[in-house]
Design a protein around this motif. Structure first.
Motif, PDB file in Angstrom:
ATOM      1  N   ILE A  22       0.839  -1.207   0.000  1.00 34.22           N
ATOM      2  CA  ILE A  22       0.000   0.000   0.000  1.00 34.22           C
ATOM      3  C   ILE A  22       0.868   1.248   0.000  1.00 34.22           C
ATOM      4  O   ILE A  22       0.587   2.211  -0.719  1.00 34.22           O
ATOM      5  N   LYS A  23       1.947   1.244   0.770  1.00 31.72           N
ATOM      6  CA  LYS A  23       2.861   2.395   0.816  1.00 31.72           C
ATOM      7  C   LYS A  23       3.462   2.645  -0.567  1.00 31.72           C
ATOM      8  O   LYS A  23       3.538   3.788  -1.026  1.00 31.72           O
ATOM      9  N   PHE A  24       3.863   1.576  -1.253  1.00 33.42           N
ATOM     10  CA  PHE A  24       4.438   1.722  -2.588  1.00 33.42           C
ATOM     11  C   PHE A  24       3.403   2.231  -3.587  1.00 33.42           C
ATOM     12  O   PHE A  24       3.692   3.117  -4.397  1.00 33.42           O
ATOM     13  N   ASP A  25       2.209   1.684  -3.526  1.00 34.70           N
ATOM     14  CA  ASP A  25       1.164   2.065  -4.485  1.00 34.70           C
ATOM     15  C   ASP A  25       0.681   3.504  -4.296  1.00 34.70           C
ATOM     16  O   ASP A  25       0.270   4.157  -5.259  1.00 34.70           O
ATOM     17  N   MET A  45      11.859   0.727  -1.883  1.00 34.22           N
ATOM     18  CA  MET A  45      10.592   0.043  -1.628  1.00 34.22           C
ATOM     19  C   MET A  45      10.441  -1.172  -2.537  1.00 34.22           C
ATOM     20  O   MET A  45       9.959  -2.228  -2.102  1.00 34.22           O
ATOM     21  N   ILE A  46      10.875  -1.070  -3.785  1.00 36.18           N
ATOM     22  CA  ILE A  46      10.818  -2.208  -4.714  1.00 36.18           C
ATOM     23  C   ILE A  46      11.707  -3.331  -4.196  1.00 36.18           C
ATOM     24  O   ILE A  46      11.319  -4.506  -4.214  1.00 36.18           O
ATOM     25  N   ALA A  47      12.903  -2.967  -3.716  1.00 36.02           N
ATOM     26  CA  ALA A  47      13.825  -3.969  -3.176  1.00 36.02           C
ATOM     27  C   ALA A  47      13.247  -4.636  -1.924  1.00 36.02           C
ATOM     28  O   ALA A  47      13.387  -5.858  -1.747  1.00 36.02           O
ATOM     29  N   GLN A  48      12.587  -3.868  -1.055  1.00 35.03           N
ATOM     30  CA  GLN A  48      11.973  -4.443   0.141  1.00 35.03           C
ATOM     31  C   GLN A  48      10.848  -5.409  -0.233  1.00 35.03           C
ATOM     32  O   GLN A  48      10.730  -6.484   0.353  1.00 35.03           O
ATOM     33  N   LEU A  49      10.036  -5.016  -1.188  1.00 36.79           N
ATOM     34  CA  LEU A  49       8.955  -5.902  -1.634  1.00 36.79           C
ATOM     35  C   LEU A  49       9.518  -7.179  -2.263  1.00 36.79           C
ATOM     36  O   LEU A  49       8.982  -8.280  -2.057  1.00 36.79           O
ATOM     37  N   LYS A  50      10.598  -7.046  -3.026  1.00 31.61           N
ATOM     38  CA  LYS A  50      11.215  -8.209  -3.665  1.00 31.61           C
ATOM     39  C   LYS A  50      11.803  -9.148  -2.617  1.00 31.61           C
ATOM     40  O   LYS A  50      11.655 -10.371  -2.720  1.00 31.61           O
ATOM     41  N   VAL A  62       6.582   0.885 -13.384  1.00 33.23           N
ATOM     42  CA  VAL A  62       6.514   2.081 -14.233  1.00 33.23           C
ATOM     43  C   VAL A  62       5.257   2.884 -13.903  1.00 33.23           C
ATOM     44  O   VAL A  62       5.316   4.109 -13.721  1.00 33.23           O
ATOM     45  N   GLN A  63       4.119   2.217 -13.818  1.00 35.27           N
ATOM     46  CA  GLN A  63       2.862   2.911 -13.533  1.00 35.27           C
ATOM     47  C   GLN A  63       2.879   3.568 -12.158  1.00 35.27           C
ATOM     48  O   GLN A  63       2.348   4.668 -11.983  1.00 35.27           O
ATOM     49  N   THR A  64       3.494   2.927 -11.177  1.00 32.50           N
ATOM     50  CA  THR A  64       3.558   3.504  -9.835  1.00 32.50           C
ATOM     51  C   THR A  64       4.453   4.733  -9.814  1.00 32.50           C
ATOM     52  O   THR A  64       4.139   5.726  -9.155  1.00 32.50           O
ATOM     53  N   VAL A  65       5.558   4.712 -10.545  1.00 33.93           N
ATOM     54  CA  VAL A  65       6.440   5.888 -10.616  1.00 33.93           C
ATOM     55  C   VAL A  65       5.698   7.039 -11.289  1.00 33.93           C
ATOM     56  O   VAL A  65       5.745   8.184 -10.813  1.00 33.93           O
ATOM     57  N   ILE A  66       4.991   6.779 -12.369  1.00 33.61           N
ATOM     58  CA  ILE A  66       4.241   7.819 -13.067  1.00 33.61           C
ATOM     59  C   ILE A  66       3.174   8.408 -12.143  1.00 33.61           C
ATOM     60  O   ILE A  66       3.000   9.621 -12.059  1.00 33.61           O
ATOM     61  N   LEU A  76       4.343  15.430 -18.528  1.00 38.66           N
ATOM     62  CA  LEU A  76       5.281  14.312 -18.520  1.00 38.66           C
ATOM     63  C   LEU A  76       4.559  13.008 -18.180  1.00 38.66           C
ATOM     64  O   LEU A  76       4.859  11.965 -18.768  1.00 38.66           O
ATOM     65  N   LYS A  77       3.603  13.079 -17.276  1.00 31.16           N
ATOM     66  CA  LYS A  77       2.837  11.877 -16.924  1.00 31.16           C
ATOM     67  C   LYS A  77       2.121  11.317 -18.155  1.00 31.16           C
ATOM     68  O   LYS A  77       2.133  10.106 -18.400  1.00 31.16           O
ATOM     69  N   VAL A  78       1.536  12.201 -18.943  1.00 29.28           N
ATOM     70  CA  VAL A  78       0.839  11.766 -20.161  1.00 29.28           C
ATOM     71  C   VAL A  78       1.833  11.180 -21.160  1.00 29.28           C
ATOM     72  O   VAL A  78       1.592  10.117 -21.749  1.00 29.28           O
ATOM     73  N   ASN A  79       2.969  11.853 -21.343  1.00 32.20           N
ATOM     74  CA  ASN A  79       3.973  11.361 -22.288  1.00 32.20           C
ATOM     75  C   ASN A  79       4.522  10.000 -21.872  1.00 32.20           C
ATOM     76  O   ASN A  79       4.713   9.119 -22.713  1.00 32.20           O
ATOM     77  N   LEU A  80       4.792   9.820 -20.580  1.00 31.73           N
ATOM     78  CA  LEU A  80       5.323   8.545 -20.101  1.00 31.73           C
ATOM     79  C   LEU A  80       4.294   7.430 -20.222  1.00 31.73           C
ATOM     80  O   LEU A  80       4.636   6.286 -20.525  1.00 31.73           O
ATOM     81  N   THR A  81       3.035   7.765 -20.002  1.00 31.80           N
ATOM     82  CA  THR A  81       1.976   6.764 -20.089  1.00 31.80           C
ATOM     83  C   THR A  81       1.820   6.243 -21.513  1.00 31.80           C
ATOM     84  O   THR A  81       1.603   5.044 -21.726  1.00 31.80           O
ATOM     85  N   HIS A  82       1.970   7.117 -22.504  1.00 29.27           N
ATOM     86  CA  HIS A  82       1.746   6.730 -23.896  1.00 29.27           C
ATOM     87  C   HIS A  82       3.022   6.369 -24.653  1.00 29.27           C
ATOM     88  O   HIS A  82       2.957   6.092 -25.850  1.00 29.27           O
ATOM     89  N   ASN A  83       4.155   6.364 -23.974  1.00 33.67           N
ATOM     90  CA  ASN A  83       5.419   6.033 -24.616  1.00 33.67           C
ATOM     91  C   ASN A  83       5.653   4.528 -24.508  1.00 33.67           C
ATOM     92  O   ASN A  83       5.822   3.985 -23.417  1.00 33.67           O
ATOM     93  N   ASP A  84       5.687   3.840 -25.642  1.00 38.06           N
ATOM     94  CA  ASP A  84       5.861   2.383 -25.653  1.00 38.06           C
ATOM     95  C   ASP A  84       7.298   1.958 -25.375  1.00 38.06           C
ATOM     96  O   ASP A  84       7.551   0.787 -25.080  1.00 38.06           O
ATOM     97  N   ASN A  85       8.255   2.875 -25.459  1.00 36.39           N
ATOM     98  CA  ASN A  85       9.659   2.536 -25.232  1.00 36.39           C
ATOM     99  C   ASN A  85      10.017   2.442 -23.751  1.00 36.39           C
ATOM    100  O   ASN A  85      11.080   1.957 -23.410  1.00 36.39           O
ATOM    101  N   ILE A  86       9.155   2.921 -22.893  1.00 38.92           N
ATOM    102  CA  ILE A  86       9.425   2.877 -21.455  1.00 38.92           C
ATOM    103  C   ILE A  86       8.843   1.582 -20.909  1.00 38.92           C
ATOM    104  O   ILE A  86       7.622   1.424 -20.827  1.00 38.92           O
ATOM    105  N   LYS A  87       9.757   0.666 -20.551  1.00 37.01           N
ATOM    106  CA  LYS A  87       9.309  -0.652 -20.132  1.00 37.01           C
ATOM    107  C   LYS A  87       9.769  -1.039 -18.731  1.00 37.01           C
ATOM    108  O   LYS A  87       9.181  -1.929 -18.134  1.00 37.01           O
ATOM    109  N   THR A  88      10.799  -0.385 -18.214  1.00 30.17           N
ATOM    110  CA  THR A  88      11.335  -0.757 -16.902  1.00 30.17           C
ATOM    111  C   THR A  88      11.442   0.463 -15.998  1.00 30.17           C
ATOM    112  O   THR A  88      11.301   1.604 -16.445  1.00 30.17           O
ATOM    113  N   PHE A  89      11.735   0.183 -14.731  1.00 31.45           N
ATOM    114  CA  PHE A  89      11.923   1.245 -13.753  1.00 31.45           C
ATOM    115  C   PHE A  89      13.077   2.160 -14.167  1.00 31.45           C
ATOM    116  O   PHE A  89      12.977   3.378 -14.055  1.00 31.45           O
TER     117      PHE A  89
END
Length: 182
Positions: A22-25, A45-50, A62-66, A76-89
């Protein structure tokens, strides 16, 4: 026995795992944090969850960072959401850091163009109004001449309307009477 102790004391409880998820989301960038600090907290937080056994997909990260970016970064949020090249953290982190760098450069540039206009003298070269070639007037062959001033010249004088002081007295007395009544 070690497995029992590790499971009882060393493992992650379901409640703790839910809290981390919940904290991460719901995590948002604080106004006193810079972007690098914000991304570092999210990476931790990603490392703790892992380490707790809850592995997030790249798309979830990616969605949580946005979602965590401030509302002022809507473009920038809109651009990142619609950019297909952004696949990882790391992809989204690189784009966010570049945007932050561009914003800070733009702020610095806008502050650099602010000029101090308190001085009245200029330090540049000024040419005399009656300057002619070789200092002589072409028509007469004489040196530079000064123009004669008109005796009744109004240049530089300011004319003000005379104030009607009777109106000031009336408004003052009416204000005084209103104050007395209350």
């Amino acid at each position: 026995m070690w497995a029992y102790l590790r499971g009882t004391y060393g493992g992650m409880s379901v409640t703790r795992l839910r809290h981390l998820t919940i904290k991460f989301d719901t995590y948002k960038k604080c106004h006193d944090q810079n972007i690098k600090q914000h991304l570092r907290v999210m990476s931790n937080m990603i490392a703790q969850l892992k380490s707790a056994g809850h592995v997030l997909s790249d798309e979830q990260q990616v969605q949580t960072v946005i979602r965590s970016l401030p509302n002022t970064w809507k473009h920038l949020k809109v651009n990142l959401t619609h950019n297909d090249n952004i696949k990882t953290f790391s992809d989204v982190a690189r784009h966010v850091e570049l945007e932050d760098e561009c914003i800070s450069v733009a702020k610095a540039a806008s502050n650099a163009f602010v000029a101090d206009s308190s001085g009245t003298k200029s330090s540049g070269f000024k040419r005399k109004k009656n300057w002619k070639r070789n200092g002589k007037n072409k028509e007469t062959g004489e040196g530079p001449s000064k123009k004669k001033k008109k005796p009744n010249s109004k240049k530089g004088k300011r004319f003000f309307k005379k104030r009607d002081k009777s109106r000031d007295w009336i408004s003052h007395t009416s204000n005084h009477l209103l104050c007395r009544e209350t």
